[in-house]
Design a protein around this motif. Sequence first.
Motif, PDB file in Angstrom:
ATOM      1  N   UNK A 111      16.878  48.326  36.800  1.00 22.10           N
ATOM      2  CA  UNK A 111      17.064  47.119  37.614  1.00 22.10           C
ATOM      3  C   UNK A 111      18.056  46.190  36.925  1.00 22.10           C
ATOM      4  N   UNK A 112      18.985  45.646  37.712  1.00 21.30           N
ATOM      5  CA  UNK A 112      19.917  44.640  37.210  1.00 21.30           C
ATOM      6  C   UNK A 112      19.923  43.474  38.194  1.00 21.30           C
ATOM      7  N   UNK A 113      19.803  42.256  37.673  1.00 21.56           N
ATOM      8  CA  UNK A 113      19.888  41.048  38.481  1.00 21.56           C
ATOM      9  C   UNK A 113      21.237  40.391  38.268  1.00 21.56           C
ATOM     10  N   UNK A 114      21.861  39.928  39.341  1.00 22.96           N
ATOM     11  CA  UNK A 114      23.165  39.282  39.231  1.00 22.96           C
ATOM     12  C   UNK A 114      23.208  38.062  40.142  1.00 22.96           C
ATOM     13  N   UNK A 115      23.899  37.032  39.693  1.00 21.96           N
ATOM     14  CA  UNK A 115      24.064  35.831  40.500  1.00 21.96           C
ATOM     15  C   UNK A 115      25.086  36.059  41.607  1.00 21.96           C
ATOM     16  N   UNK A 116      24.819  35.511  42.760  1.00 24.57           N
ATOM     17  CA  UNK A 116      25.751  35.587  43.876  1.00 24.57           C
ATOM     18  C   UNK A 116      27.083  34.937  43.471  1.00 24.57           C
ATOM     19  N   UNK A 117      28.187  35.666  43.656  1.00 25.08           N
ATOM     20  CA  UNK A 117      29.503  35.152  43.312  1.00 25.08           C
ATOM     21  C   UNK A 117      29.949  35.468  41.897  1.00 25.08           C
ATOM     22  N   UNK A 118      29.063  36.074  41.081  1.00 30.79           N
ATOM     23  CA  UNK A 118      29.416  36.398  39.700  1.00 30.79           C
ATOM     24  C   UNK A 118      29.963  37.820  39.607  1.00 30.79           C
ATOM     25  N   UNK A 119      30.307  38.225  38.401  1.00 32.66           N
ATOM     26  CA  UNK A 119      30.708  39.608  38.130  1.00 32.66           C
ATOM     27  C   UNK A 119      29.602  40.261  37.313  1.00 32.66           C
ATOM     28  N   UNK A 120      29.293  41.500  37.625  1.00 32.00           N
ATOM     29  CA  UNK A 120      28.206  42.185  36.929  1.00 32.00           C
ATOM     30  C   UNK A 120      28.645  43.600  36.555  1.00 32.00           C
ATOM     31  N   UNK A 121      28.274  44.000  35.365  1.00 28.73           N
ATOM     32  CA  UNK A 121      28.584  45.360  34.899  1.00 28.73           C
ATOM     33  C   UNK A 121      27.386  46.261  35.168  1.00 28.73           C
TER      34      UNK A 121
ATOM     35  N   UNK B  27      36.570  50.080  37.420  1.00 29.87           N
ATOM     36  CA  UNK B  27      36.010  51.032  36.460  1.00 29.87           C
ATOM     37  C   UNK B  27      36.258  50.508  35.055  1.00 29.87           C
ATOM     38  N   UNK B  28      35.181  50.301  34.296  1.00 27.98           N
ATOM     39  CA  UNK B  28      35.300  49.731  32.954  1.00 27.98           C
ATOM     40  C   UNK B  28      34.745  50.667  31.874  1.00 27.98           C
ATOM     41  N   UNK B  29      34.493  51.918  32.240  1.00 28.75           N
ATOM     42  CA  UNK B  29      33.957  52.878  31.291  1.00 28.75           C
ATOM     43  C   UNK B  29      35.048  53.704  30.634  1.00 28.75           C
ATOM     44  N   UNK B  30      34.605  54.667  29.840  1.00 28.50           N
ATOM     45  CA  UNK B  30      35.511  55.594  29.171  1.00 28.50           C
ATOM     46  C   UNK B  30      34.782  56.928  29.020  1.00 28.50           C
ATOM     47  N   UNK B  31      35.040  57.900  29.907  1.00 25.95           N
ATOM     48  CA  UNK B  31      34.308  59.178  29.873  1.00 25.95           C
ATOM     49  C   UNK B  31      34.343  59.874  28.524  1.00 25.95           C
ATOM     50  N   UNK B  32      35.456  59.759  27.788  1.00 29.24           N
ATOM     51  CA  UNK B  32      35.543  60.429  26.484  1.00 29.24           C
ATOM     52  C   UNK B  32      34.581  59.813  25.474  1.00 29.24           C
ATOM     53  N   UNK B  33      34.101  58.596  25.770  1.00 26.15           N
ATOM     54  CA  UNK B  33      33.110  57.940  24.922  1.00 26.15           C
ATOM     55  C   UNK B  33      31.742  57.929  25.600  1.00 26.15           C
ATOM     56  N   UNK B  34      31.583  58.811  26.581  1.00 22.79           N
ATOM     57  CA  UNK B  34      30.304  58.974  27.291  1.00 22.79           C
ATOM     58  C   UNK B  34      29.883  57.715  28.046  1.00 22.79           C
ATOM     59  N   UNK B  35      30.847  56.957  28.510  1.00 21.94           N
ATOM     60  CA  UNK B  35      30.576  55.728  29.250  1.00 21.94           C
ATOM     61  C   UNK B  35      31.275  55.788  30.606  1.00 21.94           C
ATOM     62  N   UNK B  36      30.504  55.683  31.685  1.00 18.46           N
ATOM     63  CA  UNK B  36      31.084  55.738  33.035  1.00 18.46           C
ATOM     64  C   UNK B  36      30.695  54.490  33.832  1.00 18.46           C
ATOM     65  N   UNK B  37      30.599  53.369  33.162  1.00 18.92           N
ATOM     66  CA  UNK B  37      30.190  52.116  33.797  1.00 18.92           C
ATOM     67  C   UNK B  37      31.308  51.550  34.671  1.00 18.92           C
ATOM     68  N   UNK B  38      30.916  50.653  35.584  1.00 17.69           N
ATOM     69  CA  UNK B  38      31.911  49.929  36.360  1.00 17.69           C
ATOM     70  C   UNK B  38      31.452  48.488  36.527  1.00 17.69           C
ATOM     71  N   UNK B  39      32.399  47.617  36.858  1.00 16.85           N
ATOM     72  CA  UNK B  39      32.097  46.207  37.078  1.00 16.85           C
ATOM     73  C   UNK B  39      32.318  45.853  38.541  1.00 16.85           C
ATOM     74  N   UNK B  40      31.350  45.161  39.106  1.00 10.22           N
ATOM     75  CA  UNK B  40      31.448  44.693  40.493  1.00 10.22           C
ATOM     76  C   UNK B  40      31.746  43.202  40.449  1.00 10.22           C
ATOM     77  N   UNK B  41      32.913  42.827  40.942  1.00  9.30           N
ATOM     78  CA  UNK B  41      33.338  41.424  40.902  1.00  9.30           C
ATOM     79  C   UNK B  41      32.923  40.680  42.171  1.00  9.30           C
ATOM     80  N   UNK B  42      32.773  39.365  42.030  1.00 10.66           N
ATOM     81  CA  UNK B  42      32.429  38.499  43.156  1.00 10.66           C
ATOM     82  C   UNK B  42      31.257  39.076  43.962  1.00 10.66           C
ATOM     83  N   UNK B  43      30.137  39.249  43.281  1.00 21.31           N
ATOM     84  CA  UNK B  43      28.955  39.861  43.884  1.00 21.31           C
ATOM     85  C   UNK B  43      28.509  39.092  45.129  1.00 21.31           C
TER      86      UNK B  43
END
Length: 215
Positions: free
Chosen positions: A37-47, A101-117
């Motif tokens: 679970x991740x909580x994010x503020x409306x209008x913020x950016x969340x990873x 996309x803010x991850x790096x597959x070669x470092x085992x990271x496939x995260x992304x950032x959602x802007x202006x939630x």
Amino acid sequence: MSLDAWLPQPALCLSALSLLLSLVPTGLGMEVMAPPIINAMNGSSVKLSCTFNSCYKVENKQFSLNWTYQACMNCSEELFLQFRMKIMNKQLERFGNRVEFTGNPTKNDVSFTLNNVQLEDEGTYNCYVLNPPDRQRGHASISLKVLTEEPPKRDSTVAVIVGASVGGFLAVVILVLMVVKCVRRKKQQRLNTDDQKTEEEGKTDGEGNPEEGTK
């Protein structure tokens, strides 16, 4: 104010316990990890964080990644982010160009950032990873909750109690294991000492018999 995520204090303790349990060896294969679970503020950016473990090195020619969105449990999944040789943003109408996309597959990271939630962004985000020669595709999901106001500060008393309880339990387990190990070691040493004494007594008896026979 932009705030990526909040977790209730007791949940932090449970997460720590889950991390400890994850140290226990499991079956072979790929593991994909993401916060449930991740909580994010409306209008913020969340990873939205997603990482993976694999027995094999990541090769871009074989590695694949899919991020999908589900508005509800029974809703169909919508593919919005994909990796095939390179990152491909599907530009879903609901997200527009807000996905980064803010991850790096070669470092085992496939995260992304959602802007202006937005409030409409609430739902389940599924992270699928495949890294051949691993045969099974790994999967993790995140439930995103969008908040319109900051949650009230929580009393950390419960977290402290839970943390102390978990820490105390682990300390007792470690202590018990040490005691058992010491008892077994002492028992083994005692057996070795008894065997050595028996052997020495046998030698002494063997050396004494010829003298008696001569007399």
